[in-house]
Design an enzyme around this catalytic site. Structure first.
Site, PDB file in Angstrom:
ATOM      1  N   GLY A   1      13.668   3.016   2.661  1.00 21.26           N
ATOM      2  CA  GLY A   1      12.604   2.729   2.102  1.00 21.26           C
ATOM      3  C   GLY A   1      11.114   3.166   2.515  1.00 21.26           C
ATOM      4  O   GLY A   1      11.101   4.232   3.088  1.00 21.26           O
ATOM      5  N   SER A   2      10.217   2.348   2.370  1.00 19.59           N
ATOM      6  CA  SER A   2       8.669   2.791   2.403  1.00 19.59           C
ATOM      7  C   SER A   2       8.388   2.880   4.018  1.00 19.59           C
ATOM      8  O   SER A   2       9.037   2.416   4.815  1.00 19.59           O
ATOM      9  CB  SER A   2       7.698   1.685   1.761  1.00 19.59           C
ATOM     10  OG  SER A   2       6.592   1.528   2.728  1.00 19.59           O
ATOM     11  N   SER A   3       7.275   3.717   4.048  1.00 21.73           N
ATOM     12  CA  SER A   3       6.813   3.890   5.629  1.00 21.73           C
ATOM     13  C   SER A   3       6.061   2.722   6.083  1.00 21.73           C
ATOM     14  O   SER A   3       5.637   2.639   7.400  1.00 21.73           O
ATOM     15  CB  SER A   3       5.757   4.842   5.592  1.00 21.73           C
ATOM     16  OG  SER A   3       4.747   4.821   4.741  1.00 21.73           O
TER      17      SER A   3
END
Lengths: 426, 149
Positions: B71-73
């Site tokens: 997923g996201s940073s």
């Protein structure tokens, strides 16, 4: 890890305690990756201003110096934060003053963020306030080493621009902004940029929606690996590639892809694989397209739509113009809202060009800085939303506990005007 | 709390130091990768992703054993927040190194080990008691959960 003399000096405190803390974090991070050394970066995209309860507490305790020290440098004490050492931009954040009255978002967060913008701005940060810095003035050149976070921006920078960045975080970008360094690992190396999977498109991919479906399917198959796209697709534009990468970075963790004949490191299939053996292709045909479509629509059952969300990643001018044309002379259904998210710099151009007036006359809004997923904010009472973004359809149902429909921009505008979802995969 | 019995045979995994340190504690095994942003609630130290097999399960005070990050940073920032709020896991053992999970382990500041000689997700079970010596690069099973896998 090997440090240069300059890096060692920074670590020893020659440039002050904040730079020393930044170098300490980079060394700990580099060791965690087993990186041999750091590389020099001159382009950082990170986040400092986005409000959160923890940040509000830290700012109350010791100002933005404290919040930056604890969160962006992973330090234990409040350090005076000097100007950025290299060009740095602020990515998307919370909602700003333009959202007041439309977005149910805490007013104290709007105030906190405005205060944060002044703090970072005074230290040389460009407050682009968008997940698409490459649309509004931060356009790294091919081969440039960067330290970017935001998965959709990272995959665009690597794949479309040929710049080199890993998927960084709030602390590593904070440390990079004060030192101009980042661990030289992963996507910074030639060998880690070559294709790993060949994808053959067997069903026409020609629209914004189709590129999102292709990205969502490919990300699921390759996960963190590097797909090479060939076959029956039209020439994509910026908007298509922005959607493709964001989708592939949502269903998987794709940070680098190649579209043969389109993206800079893939003039040919052979080049995309660096002369290594080309694997058997993974096929994206009609069945795979339908499977991706159905997976993105498996969080929707009620066709009464009360919220339409466009512009994820933040809209291009073409997208805003398209929405204005589709809404021209129409009115949103009672009880349905339409928001299109955009970088503030492009919202200024959209307003100047007359697009915003058309969208607002229909009852829609062009909003900036943030998005419902980042800020956990949608119109009050939203139960069912529709979007043309695979990324929002993937994340928002879990984040806000609402149903989702995914389709074309035209289907979404139709849903906003009729209050009904009538999309299909035709 | 389930019962424990002595480890059936000496079970030892060796891996690469991500964050040095030594900790002894109970294991929580996630069969799937974990999302930070949109996947955990730092206020409560629980996994919140609706489709995740551990949805609703708390990792606070346990050694998290998982395949890696997805997923996201924002991954590292969310786990850093668990440290600031006192809801963090006490150790991490993961299979695949990415920048997200490596930075996440660094800013969570708990002993962490990766790139092991066997799959930790397959070898270890939720409820096992282990000694994680991330400095020496060794995981040792001290006691096996009585719960069937």
């Amino acid at each position: 890890m090997i440090l240069t003399d300059d890096e060692q000096r920074m670590r020893d405190g020659a440039e002050g305690p904040a730079v020393a803390a930044a170098m300490d974090l980079l060394v700990r991070y580099g060791q965690a990756l087993d990186a041999e050394r750091l590389c020099t970066v001159r382009n950082v995209a990170g986040t400092t201003t986005q409000p959160s309860p923890v940040k509000a507490r830290l700012v109350a305790e010791g100002g933005w110096d404290r919040a930056f020290s604890i969160i962006n440098l992973d330090a234990d004490e409040t350090l005076p934060i000097p100007p950025m050492a290299v060009p740095t931009c602020q990515l998307q954040q919370g909602f700003g003053p333009d959202s007041v009255g439309t977005v149910p978002y805490p007013p104290e967060f709007v105030e906190l963020q405005t205060d944060g913008e002044a703090f970072v701005g005074a230290r040389g940060v460009s407050v682009l306030a968008t997940c698409t810095p490459y649309q509004v003035g931060n356009l790294p050149v091919r081969g440039e080493h960067c330290a970017w976070m935001e998965s959709s921006a990272v995959v665009y920078a690597n794949s479309v621009l040929g710049a080199r960045t890993n998927c960084e975080g709030g602390a590593s970008t904070g440390a990079a902004s004060l030192t101009g360094r980042i661990p030289c690992w992963g996507n910074h190396h030639d060998a880690h940029r070559l294709g790993t999977h060949l994808v053959r498109v067997d069903t026409p991919v020609s629209s914004f929606r189709d590129w999102g479906l292709l990205g969502y399917a490919v990300g699921d198959v390759v996960q963190e690996a590097r797909p090479v796209i060939t076959g029956d697709h039209a020439l994509p534009d910026l908007t298509d590639l922005k959607h493709f990468g964001a989708a592939a970075a949502s269903s998987g963790g794709v940070e680098m892809y190649h579209v043969v004949g389109v993206t800079p490191e893939a003039p040919t299939v052979t080049a995309a694989f660096g002369g290594r053996r080309v694997p058997e292709p993974v096929v994206f045909g009609e069945a795979e397209k339908r499977a991706a479509y159905e997976r993105l629509n498996d969080q929707g059952s009620d066709t009464d739509v009360d919220f339409v969300l466009l512009g994820c990643p933040h809209a291009s001018l073409d997208q805003i113009h398209d929405v204005a044309r589709a809404l021209d002379g129409r009115r949103l259904a009672d009880g349905t809202q339409l928001w299109i998210m955009a970088p503030r710099a492009l919202a200024v151009v959209a307003e100047r060009s007359g697009h915003t007036a058309v969208i607002e006359a229909a009852g829609g809004r062009v909003l900036t800085d943030s998005c419902p997923a980042m800020s956990r904010a949608a119109p009050l009472g939203t139960r069912v939303f529709a979007t043309d973004s695979a990324k929002q359809a993937h994340y928002l149902p879990a984040i806000l506990g609402i149903q989702a429909w995914f389709g074309t921009t035209a289907e979404c505008v139709d849903a906003a005007v009729t209050g009904r979802w009538r999309g299909d995969l035709s | 709390m389930t019962g424990l019995r002595p480890a059936p045979a000496r079970v030892v995994l060796r891996g690469r130091t991500v964050v040095p340190g030594v900790v002894t504690g109970e294991v929580l095994v996630s069969p799937e990768t974990i999302s930070g942003w949109g996947g955990i609630d730092p206020a409560t130290g629980t996994i919140t992703e609706a489709r995740h097999p551990l949805a609703g399960v708390c990792f606070t005070g346990r050694i998290l054993v998982f395949p890696g990050a997805k997923g996201s940073s924002g991954w590292s920032g969310f786990f850093q927040t668990t440290r600031l709020l006192g809801t963090a896991p006490i150790g991490m053992v993961f299979a695949v190194t990415t920048t997200k999970v490596a930075l996440g382990a660094v800013v969570t500041r708990v002993p962490a080990l990766a790139d092991l000689d066997d799959d930790p997700v397959a070898v270890l079970r939720t409820g096992d008691r282990i000694r994680l010596d991330a400095t020496a690069g060794v995981v040792e099973l001290l006691a096996r959960t009585e719960e069937e896998p």
